[in-house]
Design a protein around this motif. Structure first.
Motif, mmCIF file in Angstrom:
data_model
loop_
_atom_site.group_PDB
_atom_site.id
_atom_site.type_symbol
_atom_site.label_atom_id
_atom_site.label_comp_id
_atom_site.label_asym_id
_atom_site.label_seq_id
_atom_site.Cartn_x
_atom_site.Cartn_y
_atom_site.Cartn_z
ATOM 1 N N ALA A 50 108.787 23.443 -2.736
ATOM 2 C CA ALA A 50 109.135 22.046 -2.988
ATOM 3 C C ALA A 50 109.993 21.560 -1.805
ATOM 4 C CB ALA A 50 109.928 21.951 -4.284
ATOM 5 N N PRO A 51 109.922 20.266 -1.526
ATOM 6 C CA PRO A 51 110.724 19.745 -0.394
ATOM 7 C C PRO A 51 112.187 19.548 -0.784
ATOM 8 C CG PRO A 51 109.398 17.987 -1.351
ATOM 9 C CD PRO A 51 109.067 19.236 -2.121
ATOM 10 N N ILE A 52 112.784 20.611 -1.308
ATOM 11 C CA ILE A 52 114.152 20.529 -1.841
ATOM 12 C C ILE A 52 115.129 19.997 -0.794
ATOM 13 C CG2 ILE A 52 116.084 21.939 -2.689
ATOM 14 C CD1 ILE A 52 113.964 21.637 -4.756
ATOM 15 N N ASP A 53 114.897 20.385 0.463
ATOM 16 C CA ASP A 53 115.825 19.950 1.507
ATOM 17 C C ASP A 53 115.652 18.471 1.871
ATOM 18 O OD1 ASP A 53 113.321 20.758 2.452
ATOM 19 O OD2 ASP A 53 114.074 21.206 4.448
ATOM 20 N N ALA A 54 114.728 17.780 1.210
ATOM 21 C CA ALA A 54 114.567 16.339 1.453
ATOM 22 C C ALA A 54 115.148 15.536 0.293
ATOM 23 C CB ALA A 54 113.084 15.999 1.643
ATOM 24 N N LYS A 55 115.861 16.232 -0.579
ATOM 25 C CA LYS A 55 116.366 15.606 -1.798
ATOM 26 C C LYS A 55 117.176 14.346 -1.507
ATOM 27 C CE LYS A 55 117.386 18.087 -5.985
ATOM 28 N NZ LYS A 55 118.105 19.173 -6.569
ATOM 29 N N MET A 56 117.943 14.399 -0.435
ATOM 30 C CA MET A 56 118.827 13.262 -0.180
ATOM 31 C C MET A 56 118.048 11.980 0.113
ATOM 32 S SD MET A 56 120.173 14.697 3.345
ATOM 33 C CE MET A 56 119.641 14.125 4.923
ATOM 34 N N PHE A 57 116.772 12.124 0.425
ATOM 35 C CA PHE A 57 115.986 10.925 0.694
ATOM 36 C C PHE A 57 115.408 10.313 -0.577
ATOM 37 C CE2 PHE A 57 115.807 13.358 4.622
ATOM 38 C CZ PHE A 57 116.235 12.399 5.526
ATOM 39 N N VAL B 50 105.501 11.084 -1.547
ATOM 40 C CA VAL B 50 105.073 12.406 -1.072
ATOM 41 C C VAL B 50 105.210 12.479 0.447
ATOM 42 C CG1 VAL B 50 103.130 14.013 -0.863
ATOM 43 C CG2 VAL B 50 103.453 12.707 -2.981
ATOM 44 N N ILE B 51 104.744 11.434 1.125
ATOM 45 C CA ILE B 51 104.806 11.429 2.588
ATOM 46 C C ILE B 51 106.266 11.512 3.048
ATOM 47 C CG2 ILE B 51 104.291 10.090 4.676
ATOM 48 C CD1 ILE B 51 101.823 8.996 3.185
ATOM 49 N N LEU B 52 107.118 10.725 2.402
ATOM 50 C CA LEU B 52 108.538 10.736 2.780
ATOM 51 C C LEU B 52 109.154 12.129 2.585
ATOM 52 C CD1 LEU B 52 111.190 9.289 3.583
ATOM 53 C CD2 LEU B 52 111.545 8.828 1.146
ATOM 54 N N TYR B 53 108.921 12.740 1.426
ATOM 55 C CA TYR B 53 109.528 14.050 1.158
ATOM 56 C C TYR B 53 108.957 15.117 2.085
ATOM 57 C CZ TYR B 53 110.952 11.885 -3.272
ATOM 58 O OH TYR B 53 111.466 11.066 -4.227
ATOM 59 N N PHE B 54 107.644 15.097 2.261
ATOM 60 C CA PHE B 54 107.036 16.130 3.096
ATOM 61 C C PHE B 54 107.454 15.989 4.561
ATOM 62 C CE2 PHE B 54 103.123 17.927 0.608
ATOM 63 C CZ PHE B 54 103.976 18.282 -0.422
ATOM 64 N N ARG C 79 97.367 10.619 -14.844
ATOM 65 C CA ARG C 79 97.309 11.683 -15.844
ATOM 66 C C ARG C 79 98.682 12.283 -16.104
ATOM 67 N NH1 ARG C 79 92.874 16.006 -14.622
ATOM 68 N NH2 ARG C 79 94.396 17.490 -15.441
ATOM 69 N N LEU C 80 99.541 12.201 -15.088
ATOM 70 C CA LEU C 80 100.892 12.771 -15.237
ATOM 71 C C LEU C 80 101.917 11.689 -15.601
ATOM 72 C CD1 LEU C 80 100.732 15.120 -12.117
ATOM 73 C CD2 LEU C 80 100.484 15.799 -14.513
ATOM 74 N N ASN C 81 101.430 10.591 -16.165
ATOM 75 C CA ASN C 81 102.318 9.480 -16.567
ATOM 76 C C ASN C 81 103.142 8.905 -15.419
ATOM 77 O OD1 ASN C 81 101.451 9.587 -19.185
ATOM 78 N ND2 ASN C 81 103.010 11.115 -19.754
ATOM 79 N N ASN C 82 102.579 8.970 -14.225
ATOM 80 C CA ASN C 82 103.210 8.402 -13.037
ATOM 81 C C ASN C 82 104.601 8.935 -12.734
ATOM 82 O OD1 ASN C 82 101.111 6.678 -12.084
ATOM 83 N ND2 ASN C 82 101.450 5.500 -13.967
ATOM 84 N N SER C 83 104.804 10.162 -13.125
ATOM 85 C CA SER C 83 106.094 10.774 -12.844
ATOM 86 C C SER C 83 105.860 12.258 -12.604
ATOM 87 C CB SER C 83 107.003 10.539 -14.054
ATOM 88 O OG SER C 83 108.154 11.270 -13.928
ATOM 89 N N ALA C 84 105.969 12.654 -11.340
ATOM 90 C CA ALA C 84 105.618 14.036 -11.015
ATOM 91 C C ALA C 84 106.650 14.665 -10.096
ATOM 92 C CB ALA C 84 104.242 14.075 -10.344
ATOM 93 N N PHE C 85 106.603 15.989 -10.081
ATOM 94 C CA PHE C 85 107.366 16.790 -9.140
ATOM 95 C C PHE C 85 106.356 17.257 -8.110
ATOM 96 C CE2 PHE C 85 109.090 20.920 -7.762
ATOM 97 C CZ PHE C 85 110.403 20.594 -7.511
ATOM 98 N N VAL C 86 106.720 17.247 -6.818
ATOM 99 C CA VAL C 86 105.712 17.588 -5.819
ATOM 100 C C VAL C 86 106.092 18.841 -5.040
ATOM 101 C CG1 VAL C 86 106.640 16.193 -3.897
ATOM 102 C CG2 VAL C 86 104.171 16.615 -4.062
ATOM 103 N N LYS C 87 105.085 19.626 -4.736
ATOM 104 C CA LYS C 87 105.234 20.817 -3.896
ATOM 105 C C LYS C 87 104.039 20.907 -2.960
ATOM 106 C CE LYS C 87 106.640 24.694 -5.468
ATOM 107 N NZ LYS C 87 107.035 25.943 -6.176
ATOM 108 N N ASN C 88 104.143 21.723 -1.930
ATOM 109 C CA ASN C 88 102.914 22.154 -1.270
ATOM 110 C C ASN C 88 102.500 23.446 -1.991
ATOM 111 O OD1 ASN C 88 104.433 24.261 -0.220
ATOM 112 N ND2 ASN C 88 104.288 23.619 1.903
ATOM 113 N N ASN C 89 101.660 24.257 -1.381
ATOM 114 C CA ASN C 89 101.187 25.463 -2.066
ATOM 115 C C ASN C 89 102.338 26.395 -2.454
ATOM 116 O OD1 ASN C 89 99.469 24.405 0.053
ATOM 117 N ND2 ASN C 89 97.987 25.972 -0.554
ATOM 118 N N TRP C 90 103.422 26.363 -1.660
ATOM 119 C CA TRP C 90 104.466 27.381 -1.828
ATOM 120 C C TRP C 90 105.836 26.827 -2.174
ATOM 121 C CZ3 TRP C 90 101.066 26.917 2.258
ATOM 122 C CH2 TRP C 90 100.030 27.848 2.279
#
Ligand SMILES: Nc1ncnc2c1ncn2[C@@H]1O[C@H](COP(=O)(O)OP(=O)(O)O)[C@@H](O)[C@H]1O
Ligand SMILES: [Mg+2]
Length: 278
Positions: free
Chosen positions: A93-100, A114-118, A80-91
């Motif tokens: 975003a995994p901004i500190d995982a950006k380098m991955f 998602v698993i990698l970033y989280f 539904r999101l055209n296979n391109s999304a930004f991911v967050k938990n409830n509060w």
């Protein structure tokens, strides 16, 4: 210290429905236990591996499989999101995982992303280990291309919009000088028309981004306290305003960097060059 009501009010699972007409499309999926376990197992594994030379790899080799139902729900959401999304938990975003992430942009196209970033984000891990009583979710948000100069944080005190700061701070944008009054006006009426009465708090911040053709949309809400990143403002100057009533139509202060500070020590220069406009 954040209270359970803070976690509840600022969880996207709580505010999204009321603001979806002025936010980017978001699909929330409850984080299944087996995935939470996997993320937490990876955390423990990572901690262990710093101290022991032979980390236990058992969890990583044979994680509990994800249910077919969850995998399907996730795929449908991504479609539904055209296979391109930004991911967050409830509060957060995994901004500190950006380098991955590929391209350094945290774009998600499958559950492995998602698993990698989280698992590689300390921010997400902290939430999952410390917050109790609120079901965790994966929030998949329609990917939008946004310009950092178009992102602002708005500070609400006693139900009045008091401050606006660029989120890309301290970066010099020449157009803020000319466009400042219009930015103030647009965000002030956006706040009054869409947020003021609807958001269930008196003191908080909300983040917006201007999207073509110049319409603000809500990116996030957050608590206003000493831990909040206020960018151009400081907690010292905001805190004393919290008890004080001001006229509802007092225009907010838009504070931005007035001069290109170039390679000067940015921290030193902030106070000198920040200019207030209201
Ligand atoms: N849907 C999206 N598409 C692309 N980039 C996004 C999207 N949502 C947020 N971002 C980018 O990620 C940054 C952090 O997002 P945000 O939701 O504010 O996370 P956090 O609450 O953890 O700070 C934003 O400032 C923006 O640059
Ligand atoms: Mg936020």
């Amino acid at each position: 210290m954040l209270e359970i009501t803070d976690f509840r009010d600022f969880s996207i699972s709580n505010w999204y429905d009321k603001f979806k007409h002025i936010s980017m499309e978001t699909i929330m999926i409850e984080l299944p236990d087996e995935l939470l376990k996997r993320i937490q197992a990876d955390i423990i594994l990572a901690d262990d591996s710093e101290e022991e030379s032979e980390p236990e790899l058992q969890n990583q080799d044979s994680p509990e499989p994800l249910s077919a139902e969850f995998v399907q729900t996730f795929k449908n959401a991504m479609n539904r999101l055209n296979n391109s999304a930004f991911v967050k938990n409830n509060w957060h975003a995994p901004i500190d995982a950006k380098m991955f992430s590929f391209g350094n942009n945290l774009k998600v196209s499958n559950i492995e992303d998602v698993i990698l970033y989280f698992t590689s984000s300390g921010v997400i891990q902290d939430d999952f280990s410390n917050i109790k009583g609120i079901p965790f979710c994966i929030a998949l948000r329609k990917w939008i291309s946004l310009h950092p100069a178009a992102e602002f944080r708005c500070i609400v005190i006693n139900n009045v919009l008091r401050g606006i700061t660029p989120r890309d701070w301290p970066t010099y944008y020449a157009h803020f000088k000319e466009e400042g009054p219009r930015i103030i006006e647009q965000l002030m009426s956006f706040y009054i028309e869409n947020i003021k009465i609807t958001f269930p708090r008196e003191n908080y911040i909300f983040d917006v981004v201007f999207q073509y053709p110049d319409r603000p949309i809500v990116v996030d809400f957050g608590p206003l306290n000493s831990k909040t990143n206020l960018y151009a403002f400081s907690w010292k100057e905001i805190q004393p305003l919290m008890g004080k009533d001001v006229p509802e139509d007092l225009p907010p202060v838009f504070r931005y960097l007035e001069t290109d500070i170039g390679i000067m020590m940015k921290a030193d220069a902030l106070n000198k060059f920040a200019k207030c406009h209201s």
